[in-house]
Design a protein around this motif. Structure first.
Motif, short mmCIF file in Angstrom:
data_model
loop_
_atom_site.label_atom_id
_atom_site.label_comp_id
_atom_site.label_asym_id
_atom_site.label_seq_id
_atom_site.Cartn_x
_atom_site.Cartn_y
_atom_site.Cartn_z
N ASP A 36 47.08 38.19 44.69
CA ASP A 36 46.02 38.78 43.87
C ASP A 36 44.72 38.01 44.05
O ASP A 36 43.64 38.60 44.14
CB ASP A 36 46.43 38.78 42.39
N ARG A 37 44.82 36.66 44.09
CA ARG A 37 43.61 35.84 44.27
C ARG A 37 42.98 36.13 45.63
O ARG A 37 41.75 36.19 45.76
CB ARG A 37 43.95 34.36 44.13
N ASP A 38 43.81 36.27 46.64
CA ASP A 38 43.28 36.57 47.97
C ASP A 38 42.57 37.91 47.99
O ASP A 38 41.50 38.07 48.61
CB ASP A 38 44.40 36.56 49.01
N PHE A 97 37.59 40.93 48.06
CA PHE A 97 36.79 41.98 47.45
C PHE A 97 35.38 41.48 47.11
O PHE A 97 34.37 42.10 47.44
CB PHE A 97 37.49 42.50 46.19
N HIS A 98 35.30 40.31 46.45
CA HIS A 98 33.99 39.77 46.03
C HIS A 98 33.17 39.33 47.24
O HIS A 98 31.95 39.53 47.26
CB HIS A 98 34.19 38.61 45.07
N LEU A 99 33.83 38.75 48.24
CA LEU A 99 33.09 38.33 49.42
C LEU A 99 32.56 39.54 50.19
O LEU A 99 31.42 39.53 50.67
CB LEU A 99 33.99 37.49 50.33
N ALA A 150 29.81 38.85 41.43
CA ALA A 150 30.49 38.38 42.63
C ALA A 150 30.17 36.92 42.91
O ALA A 150 31.06 36.13 43.28
CB ALA A 150 30.08 39.25 43.83
N VAL A 151 28.91 36.52 42.72
CA VAL A 151 28.52 35.13 42.94
C VAL A 151 29.29 34.20 42.01
O VAL A 151 29.83 33.16 42.42
CB VAL A 151 27.00 34.96 42.74
N MET A 197 36.32 30.65 42.15
CA MET A 197 37.47 30.56 43.06
C MET A 197 37.37 29.33 43.96
O MET A 197 38.38 28.69 44.26
CB MET A 197 37.56 31.82 43.90
N CYS A 198 36.15 28.99 44.38
CA CYS A 198 35.97 27.78 45.20
C CYS A 198 36.33 26.54 44.40
O CYS A 198 36.95 25.60 44.92
CB CYS A 198 34.53 27.69 45.70
N GLU A 199 35.95 26.52 43.11
CA GLU A 199 36.28 25.38 42.27
C GLU A 199 37.78 25.31 42.00
O GLU A 199 38.38 24.23 42.05
CB GLU A 199 35.51 25.47 40.95
N ALA A 200 38.36 26.48 41.70
CA ALA A 200 39.79 26.50 41.39
C ALA A 200 40.64 26.15 42.60
O ALA A 200 41.65 25.45 42.50
CB ALA A 200 40.18 27.88 40.85
N GLY A 201 40.23 26.64 43.77
CA GLY A 201 40.99 26.36 44.98
C GLY A 201 40.78 24.98 45.53
O GLY A 201 41.59 24.48 46.33
#
Length: 571
Positions: free
Chosen positions: A6-8, A13-15, A40-41, A47-51
């Motif tokens: 789901d995260r992928d 989608f946002h990218l 989206a931003v 997601m960058c922070e979480a990953g």
């Protein structure tokens, strides 16, 4: 909790949404018009922070950078009506958090935001609040990695708080210390004092040019630059000024407005130019601005600026006494003295501001008494202006107190002490003369004007007499001259009763050197001799607060709130 797949999918989608917006020619001119872009931003950032993955940040960075540049470019398009401030702040947050990972220097981007976006959108309450939140959230990083950013744009940030008012004051106060630096310390002072006039200028722009949101006031300054340059050249070669030429072609009212406008434009600048006194160099311009302020009805925004300015000055002066080096504080004091009589003409505001200016000046002298010697000339000049206005009289008597309390700068400055003593003598003798003119503003004080002038003059002379006695006690070579001066006052019946009685009391004290040194000597006790009383051991009160009225048999009510019980230790 979202599954990896789901995260992928969300990431893709946002990218993809961000990439499509960047490439979409229909949205190039106004990326902020599509709310999904901001969403989206923010999601990609989260997601960058979480990953916690450098690869994710590197993949999204090119799209973020392109979006930032296109958003900035859209601001200059006249047809753009949508605010891009929130979107740009979200992208800037990504640059700050992942700049080291993607090798992006955020400094140019931050300055671009201030110059291109905030200069146009500072009047937008949502953008203003978001900007202050952004600055507070990243305050530590901004102060360490970009220490010149906030000092450079302090005029723009002052416009932001002046226009948006008290609802943002607490957030602004947290940012304020970061605006102070060696290069902004002096220019920041007049800008703070003139915040109400800044509001008047902004409201004038709004009335004449429409809403402030979406238009850059800096462009107004640029458009008038050639005319102002020609005016300065004309003045240099012909001796005529803008005021002189205005009478030939315009009415007196329009001339006043024109002179004020040039000073308003200086207040409306976005960046620090390092000049502390530029918009007050012309006495005509000064009068024009204050007159324009008087003629302006007090809006709610102006009332809030009148309330905010004293609080900002409190923080400014507290930081100055704690962190600023002595050379800058010494340079500030003459500027401060010059502004005592040029403050926005609202009764409560002018009282609160003058009170803070004088308190800071005395605190600076207390912290570094040698400032009195270094600033001998401006101090003497201000003593010579003691009767120009009540504000200047108040400044003069506070200077008299400082001169006496700190011995004219200390024992190592005997020549300076002698010159200051001579200035005090001159002020004293001028007042003993029956030809001494009254306060220039006395005629405007109404039926109680004469009594007010008399009381103000007596108060000043009490300070002058005390300063002469204290200075002579500190510098013994001045004692003979002090005796002559005080004797003339004691014999004079033209002066107020309080004045000649105080002079008589001081003459009596001088006949008892040990007691005189205890009472009139320096509060630090540096000149204490055997047999004298160290009054400082009795209390924390300063020596200058001793109630001298008791020396004449406690005649009349005290003119202060102290008694000897405040000075001597209780048993």
């Amino acid at each position: 909790m979202a599954k990896p797949n789901d995260r992928d999918r969300d990431w893709d989608f946002h990218l993809r949404s961000l990439s499509m917006n960047v490439r979409d020619s229909s949205s190039v001119n106004d990326p902020g018009s599509d709310p999904s872009v901001l969403h989206a931003v923010k999601k990609l950032h989260e997601m960058c922070e979480a990953g916690n993955s450098e690869d994710l940040a590197a993949r999204v960075y090119p799209q973020m950078n392109k979006l930032f540049q296109r958003s900035v470019a859209s601001l200059s398009q006249s047809q753009s009506q949508t605010s891009n401030g929130i979107l740009l702040l979200a992208i800037l947050q990504f640059f700050l958090d992942f700049g080291e990972v993607v090798l992006h220097d955020a400094d140019p981007s931050l300055r671009t935001f201030f110059r291109s976006c905030l200069s146009r959108e500072f009047a937008d309450a949502i953008v203003a609040e978001a900007t202050l939140n952004f600055l507070n959230m990243n305050k530590k990083k901004l102060l360490t990695s970009f220490p010149t950013l906030l000092p450079q744009f302090f005029p723009l940030l002052l416009k932001l708080i002046a226009w948006n008012g008290e609802k943002l004051l607490e957030s602004f106060l947290k940012v304020f210390p970061g605006m102070m630096s060696p290069g902004t310390f002096l220019p920041l002072f007049p800008s703070l004092v003139d915040m109400p006039i800044l509001v008047v200028a902004l409201e004038k722009v709004e009335r004449s040019s429409g809403p402030l949101i979406g238009s850059s006031i800096a462009s107004i300054q640029k458009s008038t630059a050639p005319e102002m340059l020609l005016a300065l050249m004309d003045e240099a070669y012909t001796g005529s000024t803008i005021e002189d030429r205005g009478g030939d072609s315009e009415s007196e009212d329009s001339n006043t407005i024109a002179v004020a406008d040039s000073l308003f434009l200086d207040l409306l600048k976005d960046e620090n130019d390092g000049l502390a006194e530029r918009h007050w160099t012309s006495s005509g311009g000064m009068a024009a601005v204050l007159q324009a302020a008087i003629n302006t009805p007090q809006s709610e925004r102006l009332k809030q600026a009148l309330n905010m300015t004293p609080r900002l000055l409190d923080m400014y002066f507290a930081i100055a006494l704690r962190d600023v080096n002595n050379s800058l504080i010494c340079a500030l004091i003459p500027l401060l003295m010059s502004r005592i009589s040029t403050i926005f003409p609202e009764k409560v505001f002018s009282y609160e501001v003058r009170k803070r200016l004088l308190e800071f000046m005395l605190a600076a002298f207390q912290q570094s008494p040698d400032f009195i010697a270094l600033l001998k000339k401006p101090i003497i000049d201000r003593l010579g202006e003691a009767y120009d206005s009540p504000a200047k009289t108040e400044l003069a008597l506070q200077l008299c107190w400082a001169i006496g309390e700190h011995g004219g700068g200390g024992g190592s400055h005997k020549d300076v002490a002698r010159e200051l003593f001579e200035s005090l003598e001159l002020l004293l003798y001028e007042n003993l003369s029956s030809s001494r003119p009254a306060l220039s503003q006395g005629s405007a004080l109404g039926s109680g004007g004469a009594a007010f002038r008399k009381s103000l003059q007596a108060r000043l002379l009490c300070f002058v007499v005390t300063a002469i006695a204290k200075l002579a006690t500190y510098h013994r070579e001045l004692v003979p001259r002090a005796r002559v001066s005080l004797a003339k006052v004691a014999r004079s019946r033209n002066s107020d009763t309080r004045v000649w009685r105080r002079a008589r009391d001081y003459l009596g004290l001088m006949n008892e050197p040990a007691i005189c040194l205890s009472v009139l000597g320096p509060s630090g006790g540096n000149l204490q001799n055997p047999g004298t009383v160290n009054w400082k051991d009795g209390s924390s009160k300063m020596i200058a607060h001793i109630p001298f009225y008791i020396l004449s048999g406690q005649e009349g009510p005290p003119f202060h709130d102290f008694s000897f019980s405040d000075i001597l230790p209780s048993r």
